[in-house]
Each structure stands twice: as structure tokens, then as C-alpha cells.
Design an enzyme around this catalytic site. Structure first.
Site, short mmCIF file in Angstrom:
data_model
loop_
_atom_site.label_atom_id
_atom_site.label_comp_id
_atom_site.label_asym_id
_atom_site.label_seq_id
_atom_site.Cartn_x
_atom_site.Cartn_y
_atom_site.Cartn_z
N ASP A 27 1.26 -7.79 2.33
CA ASP A 27 1.48 -6.39 1.78
C ASP A 27 2.82 -5.90 1.81
OD1 ASP A 27 0.94 -3.65 1.81
OD2 ASP A 27 -0.23 -3.53 3.75
N SER B 105 4.08 2.36 8.33
CA SER B 105 3.63 1.43 7.26
C SER B 105 5.12 1.21 6.37
CB SER B 105 2.76 1.89 6.26
OG SER B 105 1.49 1.83 6.74
N HIS C 92 0.79 -1.35 0.09
CA HIS C 92 0.20 -0.04 -0.19
C HIS C 92 1.01 1.22 -0.15
CE1 HIS C 92 0.06 -0.19 4.38
NE2 HIS C 92 0.24 1.19 4.41
#
Length: 721
Positions: free
Chosen positions: A228, A656, A87
Site C-alpha cells: 500500500d 495512513s 489508498h
């Protein structure tokens, strides 16, 4: 200065308390003073503090950097290979995607370095140096060079950073920049030197059905089965220095890269994360938490929900639109769901009650201390919050609709210049402004914008905004809607979207061939934009006035809280600077009768599979690998394929892509999310519930190797088995 010395004692002193899941996004530069390594070793760290951060030699810090504009990435090979989240790389993947080359759907795997894709605009930044400039700031205040309240302002901080950089030995070196930032609500200031590399190339990305498996449904949730990740590479000039893209650039010979552990993880294992958490607000008062809930989160939830419904429908109907709006939709829905979860968690976790208890304790502390500033600071904050609540609500509605929602607009300031040039018959100025307008038109109608989709968004949001705010928070064009279009929002939107100079190529070309004052003055979208910005200025000024003095009030409150909790050290709120959080691999119990174990496996992907739901489609090749149990050296001892795991690390947005590192300093995963039950964690950390969700590095390598067929990437990594 006396107050500051007291704060230093509060920040630096440590009570050696029993080991526990640790709240705190800690400053690397304070590790020694706060004796963090002692606590970390008690939980399983086998390194020394100098191995993690050392301003005088290479350390783990040098393998971690800022990826793009808001994520973290880590170096995983000697040749500048970057691991981050899918992402985080999503915008770059979308940038390279088209209907013909749909890397979002199909994934991307560079089989050689020649196939690695240059990604204009993508940057990677390393922290070169961190310098304490608190004394310099305080001396400027003491000498009268600057007012205390001005030390929070961008202009002051920018000037300070420029001065320090100019006087530094790093001045003039390629890629070097500096930023000065307040910490502990302005009780400390640090200067951070960054080194930016701007030739970053896309190397590998799994299909979205793997990298975004679970989609919006699973976002912020556990159990999780999302792989991810995405992989990029830094390129530099022949000397290893930052350089713009050039085909002669070479992979960066990294100062430090992380070794990768395939040894696996167990409940209770030490885990730490280094990264760039974006923003937390752990020092808020109860009234400020209520403001976050009602003046920020609630309007964001409602407005984004409406916009996302429009986008979702349009994206489902067209592959072109799906690719165009993929990144925008993901970014919007991420914090839409976060806001929903935060408001729920604030109630469920009794955060308001916790804040009230803290304020009562602080009042008693202030009274016992005889500090009048401390005694009145909470009531002064509360008064400012009460005044600003309706203004912030209106401002949030405005931003969500007119800045984050509707995209179409016109450059009215440039058009004003062109109008003056036409009136003055200044041909040179006319031509100059027309050339500028050509660039603006291209920017408006960029490859990620669809005029008809945006038209539908506008038709949905304009009436919603009128419903949500009072009349004095409406832009002037709402009068036009009522007067000239009899309240018909659709007709007004169609008028603007069809008849503006910037509506389409035909309108634009007609105008630039023969630009007139009349055409500019009659442009309906220009009137819309002018009214929009007039209101933005009004609301912004009102909000600034209502919050005047709040920075200094927070500075006082944070200083007081640190003193009250002394000798226990406190970490400053996140501000997208490099931080360290430590904890352990750990399961949790979200509610009565429910236990979530600390890891998931590929079996769960197959259990969640739903071919009718795009969020839960499983690629055929992954199913083949699963059924063949072809997991190689990445499997668990029992033969299962690990997917994701939980730790007690303290993270937030910006983390992230951050490396999850074991006690030996080896990479075991990449952080990518937090759990639903702890979404109030940016405001109040809960040791029992707060969990970081990470993708297991073994799942990442399995996908790269077995599904992506990129064993050459595995071969350049340092693997520990």
C-alpha cells in the site's frame, strides 16, 4: 485558573512505570515535560528527544507532513520525494486515469522528472511551529471578552489564529497559515503554523492489484499482503518557497528527509510513528459509546451497504464507471467496514464494561475529593445523550442518504437569485447568474459523476430512508411521492432525473437560452433540494440544542480523569494534528488457539491468488519475479521477500501513510491499517490486541525497483544496509 494548574500537574507528571506497549498519540511539544523520551529509550529508542522534535532546529518532524486532505506522508529524498499509501494517493491516481490510460489497473511509473504528473488540488503541508496559547484563551474568558463555551467554536478559533498569525514573524510568508485548536477537551489550546506546498506531482503508483491487493475482503484484517504505497514529489519556486504549478518550478530541496533501513526487523524491535491521526474518543462515557454504536454506526452500516451494492454492480459492468467511482467506493467501504468492526469489537472487548468500571472509579474519586462538578458530570452527560440519541440517529440517516449517498442536486439559491433578476428584468444580473449556473452544471456533471448510476442509487436509498426514520424526519418531497406518484419511488426519481434543468445538456442549454420564472418554479429537483436543506437545518438545530453544554461537560470530565490518573500522563484525543506513538514490533493472539506472527511475505500473496476475484489477482510480472526469486538486496536472510509487519503503535484514520521509524530514526515501513480485533481502539485502547499494520519498506523498494523499473528513484534515496 486553579483548576487548570491542577490539570497541568496531571498532564506533566510521570510515574516511571515498567515498559509496556504504550497507549497514546502524544503531542511532540510535550515530550520533554512528560519525559516521553525516557520511556521510549527503555523500549529501544537510540535518539534524543531533540532529534525527534526541536522548535529551534531541523528534526524528524520536518520530514513528515499532511498529504492531501486526510493522510500523512513523509519525505524520503533530498529532492522532495513523498512516500504515502496507495489508498491515500488513490484519488490522484484516479484523477489521472482514463479508459485509455488506466493507471488504477496498470500502475504509473515516471521514468524521468519530465514524466511526473502535475496534480491540481493536491497539497502537502509541513508543521512550521507549535505555540501554546492556553493562557491567552483563558485570559479572554477571564476578562469577559469571550464566554467559555464559545472557545470551542470555529469563529473564535479562526479569529484567534488570524490574530496570532498577524502578530507573528511568519505573517505574509508564502504558504503559511495558522490554526488554533482545543486539546484535552478544551483544557489546553495550541496554535499550529502550517506551510503548504500546492505543486505536488505524481511519480509512481503500483497497479491496484498490488497497492490494493486483498481489497475490501482484507481491509482491517491480518495477515495482510498489500503493498500500500504511492510516490509523489513536491515542487517549489527557485527559492524553495511554495508556488502554484509552473513548468519552471523545481523539486523542493527538503529540510529533512528520512534515511531508509534495509537492515530488517525482528520481534520486539523499537518502532515509532509520527503522523496526523484524525479523531479518537478515548474519554467517552458508557452512554456515549452506546450512542456511537446505535445512533451512528448502525445506520451508517445499513445505508452504505445498500449504496455500495449498487455501485459495485455498476462498476463491474463498465470500466468507465469503475474508474469514475473507484475513489468514492473505497472511501465509503472503508468506514462501512470500520463501523461493523467497531461495534463487534466493543462487545468482544467488553468496552462498555470497562467504561462502567471507569465511571465507578471516577465517582469514588470525585466523592473523596469533594468536587461537586466531578460528582455530577457523568449523569449530566448521560442526560444529554439520552435526549440526543433519536435526533443523532435521524441526522446520521439524513447525512448518509442525502449528503454522502445521492449526489444529484440543483443550486436553488442561485436559481432564486436568477428568478428575482428575471422578475426585475435586470439583464446584467441575469447574465451573471447564468454564467454561475454554467460552472455549477459542469461541477455537477464532472468526470467522476454518472447520472444513470446516481439515479439507481437514489432509487435504492429514498425508500430505505423512509423505512428507517419517523415521519417527522422526512423531507417534504416524500408527501409529493405519496400524493403525486402514489408511493412509486422509481417514478418520482425518474421524474426528477429526467425533467430537471440540470438533468442533461439539452435541458440546461434550452433553459439558459430562455430562462423563465416558470421553469425554475416547476423544476422538480429544485423542490427536492429545497426540502432536503430545510430538513437538514431542522435536524441540525435540534441536534445542536440537544447537545448544548456538552463541550463544557467534556472539559470537566477530561480534567477530572487526568487528575484521577495522575501522575500517569494522558494523551489528548486525536484531532488531525501531528502526534507521536511509540511501541514495538510484535505478534499477537487474537483468540484461543490462534497466533499471528509479526510479519508476512510475498509467498502469502501467491497463496491468496484467485484469478476469478479482482481483489486477489496477481500481476504476471510480480509472479515472474517471485518465481525467479529476484528479490535482490530487499530479501530476508532466508531468501523470502517481506511484505507487511505488525507493531503496537497507537494509530487511527489520518495516520495512513505515516512513517514507521526504528530506534535510529530510519524508515522501516509505512502504516496503512489497523487490525480487526481492535477496531474499538478509537474508544478504548487494548494493549494485548491493538496492532498497526505497516507495509515493509523493503517490499515498497522492491516493487519500485524490480517491477516499476524506477531504479533512479532508489538512487536518490538514502539507503542504510
Amino acid at each position: 485558573m486553579k483548576k487548570f494548574k491542577l490539570l497541568l500537574l496531571a498532564l506533566m507528571c510521570v510515574a516511571f512505570l515498567p515498559s509496556k506497549a504504550d497507549e497514546g498519540m502524544w503531542l511532540l511539544q510535550l515530550m520533554q515535560e512528560q519525559h516521553l523520551a525516557d520511556r521510549m529509550k527503555a523500549q529501544g529508542l537510540l535518539l534524543e528527544a531533540d532529534d525527534i522534535y526541536n522548535p529551534n532546529r531541523v528534526s524528524l518532524k520536518d520530514a513528515v507532513g499532511i498529504f492531501g486532505g486526510g493522510c500523512t506522508g513523509e519525505i524520503i529524498s533530498p529532492d522532495g520525494l513523498i512516500l504515502t499509501n496507495h489508498h491515500c494517493g488513490y484519488g490522484a491516481i484516479q484523477q489521472h486515469s482514463s479508459v485509455e490510460h488506466d493507471y488504477l489497473t496498470d500502475g504509473f511509473w515516471a521514468k524521468s522528472r519530465k514524466e511526473e504528473l502535475p496534480t491540481p488540488g493536491l497539497k502537502f503541508k509541513f508543521v512550521e511551529r507549535i505555540v501554546d496559547v492556553t493562557d491567552k484563551v483563558n485570559n479572554k474568558v477571564k476578562s469577559g471578552e469571550v464566554k467559555e463555551e464559545e472557545t470551542f467554536e470555529y469563529d473564535f478559533l479562526k479569529k484567534l489564529a488570524d490574530e496570532e498569525l498577524k502578530a507573528s514573524d511568519l505573517n505574509g510568508k508564502a504558504g503559511i497559515s495558522a490554526q488554533a485548536l482545543p486539546f484535552y477537551a478544551g483544557n489546553k489550546f495550541y496554535l499550529i503554523y502550517l506551510k503548504t506546498y500546492s505543486d505536488v506531482r505524481m511519480v509512481a503508483a503500483p497497479p491496484s492489484s498490488i497497492g490494493k491487493f486483498g481489497g475490501e475482503t482484507d481491509n482491517w484484517m491480518w495477515p495482510r499482503h498489500t503493498c500500500d504505497f504511492s510516490v509523489f514529489r513536491i515542487y517549489a519556486d527557485a527559492n524553495g518557497e511554495p508556488a502554484e504549478y509552473n513548468e519552471n518550478n523545481v523539486p523542493l530541496k527538503a529540510k529533512k528527509h528520512l534515511a531508509i533501513s534495509l537492515k530488517g526487523i525482528n520481534e520486539g524491535d523499537y518502532a515509532m510513528i509520527m503522523g496526523f491521526p484524525g479523531s479518537t474518543n478515548r474519554y467517552l462515557t458508557q452512554s456515549e459509546v452506546k450512542q456511537r454504536m446505535h445512533s451512528t454506526n448502525e445506520p451508517r452500516i445499513r445505508i452504505r451497504g445498500v449504496r455500495q451494492d449498487v455501485l459495485k454492480k455498476e462498476m463491474a459492468a463498465s470500466d468507465k464507471v469503475r474508474i469514475q467511482y473507484a475513489s468514492k467506493y473505497a472511501g465509503s467501504s472503508n468506514y462501512w467496514k470500520n463501523s461493523i468492526g467497531m461495534n463487534k469489537a466493543i462487545i468482544d472487548n467488553k468496552v462498555l464494561e470497562t467504561k462502567a468500571e471507569q465511571e465507578a472509579k471516577f465517582a469514588a474519586f470525585a466523592k473523596a475529593k469533594g468536587n461537586t462538578d466531578y460528582e455530577k458530570v457523568v449523569s449530566e452527560i448521560d442526560a444529554a445523550i439520552e435526549k440526543s440519541n433519536p435526533i443523532l440517529y435521524n441526522y446520521t440517516c439524513f447525512r448518509e442518504v442525502f449528503q454522502g449517498g445521492i449526489e444529484f442536486g440543483t443550486p436553488y439559491l442561485i436559481l432564486d437569485k436568477l428568478k428575482d433578476a428575471i422578475k426585475n428584468k435586470d439583464k446584467e444580473a441575469i447574465n451573471k447568474n447564468i454564467e454561475t449556473l454554467k460552472k455549477v452544471y459542469a461541477d455537477i456533471h464532472n468526470k467522476d459523476y454518472d447520472h444513470e448510476v446516481d439515479r439507481k442509487v437514489a432509487k435504492a436509498l429514498l425508500p430505505l430512508y423512509a423505512e428507517m426514520v419517523p415521519a417527522d424526519a422526512l423531507p417534504a418531497f416524500y408527501t409529493t411521492i405519496q400524493k403525486d406518484f402514489k408511493g412509486n419511488y422509481d417514478a418520482y426519481v425518474d421524474h426528477c432525473y429526467d425533467n430537471s434543468i440540470f438533468s442533461n445538456e439539452a435541458n440546461f442549454n434550452k433553459f439558459i437560452k430562455k430562462p423563465t420564472v416558470k421553469a425554475i418554479e416547476k423544476d422538480p429537483m429544485t423542490a427536492y433540494v429545497r426540502a432536503k436543506y430545510d430538513l437538514m437545518d431542522k435536524l441540525g438545530n435540534e441536534l445542536a440544542e440537544s447537545m448544548k453544554g456538552m463541550d463544557l461537560l467534556h472539559k470537566t470530565y477530561v480534567r477530572g480523569l487526568c487528575e484521577m490518573y495522575s501522575p500517569e500522563p494522558k494523551a489528548p484525543d486525536a484531532n488531525f494534528t501531528i502526534r507521536l506513538t511509540y511501541g514495538n514490533v510484535k505478534s499477537y493472539n487474537p483468540k484461543d488457539g490462534v497466533h499471528y506472527k509479526y510479519y508476512t511475505t510475498l509467498k502469502g500473496v501467491m497463496e491468496k491468488e484467485d484469478p476469478t476475484n479482482p481483489e486477489f489477482v496477481v500481476p504476471a510480472k510480480l509472479k515472474e519475479l517471485y518465481e525467479a526469486k529476484d528479490f535482490g538486496r530487499y530479501a530476508l536472510p532466508n531468501g523470502d521477500m517481506p511484505a507487511c509487519f505488525l507493531t503496537t503503535n497507537d494509530i487511527t484514520g489520518g495516520n495512513s501513510g505515516s512513517p514507521v521509524i526504528n530506534g535510529n530514526g530510519e524508515l522501516i515501513g509505512a502504516a496503512f491499517d489497523g487490525n480487526w480485533e481492535s477496531l474499538s481502539g478509537d474508544i478504548n485502547f487494548d494493549n494485548n490486541l491493538q496492532r498497526c499494520i505497516a507495509v515493509d519498506i523493503r517490499y515498497v523498494l522492491f516493487i519500485i525497483d524490480k517491477l516499476g523499473g524506477c531504479k533512479h528513484l532508489i538512487d536518490e534515496m538514502t539507503i542504510v544496509e
